[in-house]
Design an enzyme around this catalytic site. Structure first.
Site, PDB file in Angstrom:
ATOM      1  N   GLU A 289      27.754 -43.136  16.023  1.00 32.35           N
ATOM      2  CA  GLU A 289      29.129 -42.802  15.638  1.00 32.35           C
ATOM      3  C   GLU A 289      29.746 -42.031  16.816  1.00 32.35           C
ATOM      4  OE1 GLU A 289      31.597 -43.287  13.445  1.00 32.35           O
ATOM      5  OE2 GLU A 289      32.637 -41.758  14.600  1.00 32.35           O
TER       6      GLU A 289
ATOM      7  N   CYS B 231      24.442 -54.787  16.066  1.00 36.58           N
ATOM      8  CA  CYS B 231      23.561 -53.757  16.610  1.00 36.58           C
ATOM      9  C   CYS B 231      22.609 -53.119  15.617  1.00 36.58           C
ATOM     10  CB  CYS B 231      24.398 -52.687  17.277  1.00 36.58           C
ATOM     11  SG  CYS B 231      24.589 -53.071  18.999  1.00 36.58           S
TER      12      CYS B 231
ATOM     13  N   CYS C 171      24.542 -51.243   7.212  1.00 39.26           N
ATOM     14  CA  CYS C 171      24.385 -51.209   8.667  1.00 39.26           C
ATOM     15  C   CYS C 171      22.939 -51.009   9.084  1.00 39.26           C
ATOM     16  CB  CYS C 171      25.247 -50.073   9.217  1.00 39.26           C
ATOM     17  SG  CYS C 171      25.163 -49.927  11.002  1.00 39.26           S
TER      18      CYS C 171
ATOM     19  N   CYS D 283      25.769 -45.722   6.485  1.00 36.34           N
ATOM     20  CA  CYS D 283      26.472 -46.832   5.821  1.00 36.34           C
ATOM     21  C   CYS D 283      25.428 -47.817   5.278  1.00 36.34           C
ATOM     22  CB  CYS D 283      27.414 -47.527   6.799  1.00 36.34           C
ATOM     23  SG  CYS D 283      28.680 -46.432   7.450  1.00 36.34           S
TER      24      CYS D 283
ATOM     25  N   SER E 269      35.538 -47.095  17.918  1.00 38.07           N
ATOM     26  CA  SER E 269      35.410 -47.373  16.489  1.00 38.07           C
ATOM     27  C   SER E 269      34.727 -46.215  15.770  1.00 38.07           C
ATOM     28  CB  SER E 269      34.592 -48.662  16.310  1.00 38.07           C
ATOM     29  OG  SER E 269      34.464 -48.977  14.954  1.00 38.07           O
TER      30      SER E 269
ATOM     31  N   CYS F 205      30.040 -54.084  24.338  1.00 38.52           N
ATOM     32  CA  CYS F 205      29.937 -53.230  23.161  1.00 38.52           C
ATOM     33  C   CYS F 205      28.823 -52.231  23.438  1.00 38.52           C
ATOM     34  CB  CYS F 205      29.623 -54.107  21.948  1.00 38.52           C
ATOM     35  SG  CYS F 205      29.326 -53.173  20.445  1.00 38.52           S
TER      36      CYS F 205
ATOM     37  N   SER G 134      36.598 -48.028  10.709  1.00 38.24           N
ATOM     38  CA  SER G 134      35.819 -48.895   9.818  1.00 38.24           C
ATOM     39  C   SER G 134      36.178 -48.521   8.390  1.00 38.24           C
ATOM     40  CB  SER G 134      34.328 -48.677  10.072  1.00 38.24           C
ATOM     41  OG  SER G 134      34.037 -49.013  11.402  1.00 38.24           O
TER      42      SER G 134
ATOM     43  N   CYS H 229      21.863 -43.294  14.186  1.00 36.77           N
ATOM     44  CA  CYS H 229      23.121 -42.850  13.587  1.00 36.77           C
ATOM     45  C   CYS H 229      22.823 -42.056  12.332  1.00 36.77           C
ATOM     46  CB  CYS H 229      23.964 -44.083  13.240  1.00 36.77           C
ATOM     47  SG  CYS H 229      25.618 -43.683  12.654  1.00 36.77           S
TER      48      CYS H 229
ATOM     49  N   GLU I 218      20.990 -50.510  22.133  1.00 33.42           N
ATOM     50  CA  GLU I 218      21.405 -51.906  22.255  1.00 33.42           C
ATOM     51  C   GLU I 218      22.826 -52.023  22.787  1.00 33.42           C
ATOM     52  OE1 GLU I 218      20.653 -54.024  18.542  1.00 33.42           O
ATOM     53  OE2 GLU I 218      18.958 -52.690  18.209  1.00 33.42           O
TER      54      GLU I 218
HETATM   55  N1  SAH Z   1      29.999 -45.792  13.855  1.00 35.12           N
HETATM   56  C1  SAH Z   1      31.119 -46.531  14.285  1.00 35.12           C
HETATM   57  C2  SAH Z   1      30.816 -47.601  15.323  1.00 35.12           C
HETATM   58  C3  SAH Z   1      29.569 -48.410  15.162  1.00 35.12           C
HETATM   59  S1  SAH Z   1      29.507 -49.647  13.913  1.00 35.12           S
HETATM   60  C4  SAH Z   1      31.868 -47.107  13.108  1.00 35.12           C
HETATM   61  O1  SAH Z   1      31.431 -46.916  11.983  1.00 35.12           O
HETATM   62  O2  SAH Z   1      32.931 -47.697  13.295  1.00 35.12           O
HETATM   63  C5  SAH Z   1      30.571 -50.916  14.490  1.00 35.12           C
HETATM   64  C6  SAH Z   1      31.169 -51.744  13.369  1.00 35.12           C
HETATM   65  O3  SAH Z   1      30.212 -52.647  12.800  1.00 35.12           O
HETATM   66  C7  SAH Z   1      31.674 -50.897  12.221  1.00 35.12           C
HETATM   67  O4  SAH Z   1      32.911 -51.385  11.774  1.00 35.12           O
HETATM   68  C8  SAH Z   1      30.598 -51.121  11.175  1.00 35.12           C
HETATM   69  O5  SAH Z   1      31.050 -50.788   9.906  1.00 35.12           O
HETATM   70  C9  SAH Z   1      30.278 -52.580  11.395  1.00 35.12           C
HETATM   71  N2  SAH Z   1      29.011 -53.028  10.808  1.00 35.12           N
HETATM   72  C10 SAH Z   1      27.869 -52.342  10.645  1.00 35.12           C
HETATM   73  N3  SAH Z   1      26.918 -53.104  10.048  1.00 35.12           N
HETATM   74  C11 SAH Z   1      27.471 -54.304   9.839  1.00 35.12           C
HETATM   75  C12 SAH Z   1      26.998 -55.514   9.250  1.00 35.12           C
HETATM   76  N4  SAH Z   1      25.751 -55.627   8.764  1.00 35.12           N
HETATM   77  N5  SAH Z   1      27.857 -56.557   9.204  1.00 35.12           N
HETATM   78  C13 SAH Z   1      29.124 -56.463   9.707  1.00 35.12           C
HETATM   79  N6  SAH Z   1      29.613 -55.355  10.261  1.00 35.12           N
HETATM   80  C14 SAH Z   1      28.811 -54.276  10.320  1.00 35.12           C
END
Ligand code: SAH
Length: 345
Positions: A160, A333, A119, A116, A191, A105, A214, A112, A92
């Site tokens: 990531e 995403c 996510c 988390c 990020s 983006c 993050s 991944c 995406e």
């Molecule tokens: N893996 C990397 C980049 C991808 S995630 C990272 O962790 O930074 C991009 C951002 O979106 C990260 O800050 C992540 O924590 C955040 N994110 C993921 N799921 C989310 C959600 N449901 N609501 C808001 N932010 C979210």
């Protein structure tokens, strides 16, 4: 096995060219076709002889991605793509319009591994890394579909980036190259969830990109509960390397903090965070959580996000609340790929 020629940096392409006995200007021409013009086949390289085109196509292929689905926000024009890769996998990409231009983006992996809890990218599982060419192809496909020039890049899509270090590095060098898309490093933001050894590795290159971490929590107890990666590298280690990063590059580090109701959004969390970030060249981006149904729609308390921002700013920490774009098209995403893979939403 053929290699993705779009993933080679200009230096690597020049080496390849000299191995093939070609003059340096040929490498420049090929690089321009691939990166500035985003061609999808060697036959489009009209100033290159047929013989050379066929020699190249025996050794290399050109990565690309095709539009499988496109959603346009009626609220703000944000565009979200579901792209199909040559092996049938999906990623995406989101394009947002700001006052200063277009920002994209991009995804860096198919899925991944980081897990988390809030996510969506993690839910459909990790499949593979993207090549540097596939990461860049997201720009080429979006630019040609929309008829625009993209000026800013955030590596914040699926995946990531620091878990795919070499490909991401080649991607950054290629989009920055003056013979390619020529996008300033200052307009690129990477990020990460905080893979400390890879942040140290990145630091060695002294790239003037923005490092975004993050964080999402002020202490290890809260962070480890929502981000498993924190059990390996805790907040002290992350903040130490971020301090080093900003001192070495002179760039302020950006922290992402998604507020999840009742988990990390209290006054005490804000105060603790302010204390920990004190004296650091940084910026905190407060983000309302994007609801993911499988995660029981965690939710952000609107009042708390304002209070949180006020506490940080009153304590000398620069904090802003991120404007939500594309909320009507699920612009965050991971959700389209998951749907396409046949999992109920
Ligand atoms: N893996 C990397 C980049 C991808 S995630 C990272 O962790 O930074 C991009 C951002 O979106 C990260 O800050 C992540 O924590 C955040 N994110 C993921 N799921 C989310 C959600 N449901 N609501 C808001 N932010 C979210």
């Amino acid at each position: 096995m053929k290699h993705d020629i779009k993933s080679l940096t200009f230096d690597e392409l020049k080496n390849e060219a000299s191995r093939l006995g070609l003059p340096a200007y040929r490498a420049k021409q090929i690089f321009e076709w691939l990166h500035k013009f985003g061609v999808k086949s060697f036959d489009e390289m009209t100033n290159i002889s047929k013989g050379l085109r066929s020699a190249l196509s025996e050794k290399f292929y050109i990565s690309s991605c095709e539009i499988e689905q496109k959603l346009v926000s009626k609220l703000d024009g944000t565009v979200k793509y579901l792209f199909k890769l040559s092996d049938g996998e999906y990623i995406e990409t989101v394009v947002m319009k700001y006052k200063y231009g277009y920002s994209i983006c991009v995804s860096s992996q198919v899925g991944c591994k980081m897990g988390c809890t809030f996510c969506a990218s993690t839910l459909a599982g990790y499949k593979r890394d993207l090549t540097a060419g596939e990461i860049e192809s997201q720009l080429h496909s979006a630019q040609s579909d929309l008829g625009i020039r993209i000026s800013n890049i955030v590596l914040m899509g699926i995946g990531e980036p620091l878990d795919n270090f070499q490909n991401v590095l080649s991607f950054i060098l290629n989009v920055n190259d003056e013979n390619g898309l020529n996008i300033s490093m200052r307009n690129i933001s990477l990020s990460t969830c905080g893979i400390v050894p890879e942040i140290k590795e990145l630091m060695k290159y002294e790239l003037p990109i923005t490092l975004t971490v993050s964080l999402h929590a002020p202490n290890d107890a809260v962070r480890s509960a929502i981000m498993p990666v924190n059990k390996r590298w805790g907040i002290d280690e992350i903040l130490a390397v971020c301090r080093e990063y900003s001192e070495k590059t002179g760039r302020r580090v950006s922290f992402e903090y998604t507020l999840i109701k009742g988990v990390n959004d209290g006054e005490r969390h804000a105060k603790e965070l302010a204390k920990r970030l004190k004296g650091m060249l940084c910026h905190v981006n407060l983000i309302p959580v994007n609801d993911v149904k499988e995660r029981n729609n965690l939710g952000t308390d609107k009042e708390n996000i304002y209070k949180f921002s006020e506490i940080l700013n009153n304590n000398g920490i620069n904090a802003t609340i991120r404007r939500t774009l594309g909320s009507d098209i699920n612009a965050s995403c991971g959700q389209l790929r998951r749907k396409r893979n046949g999992v109920e939403q």
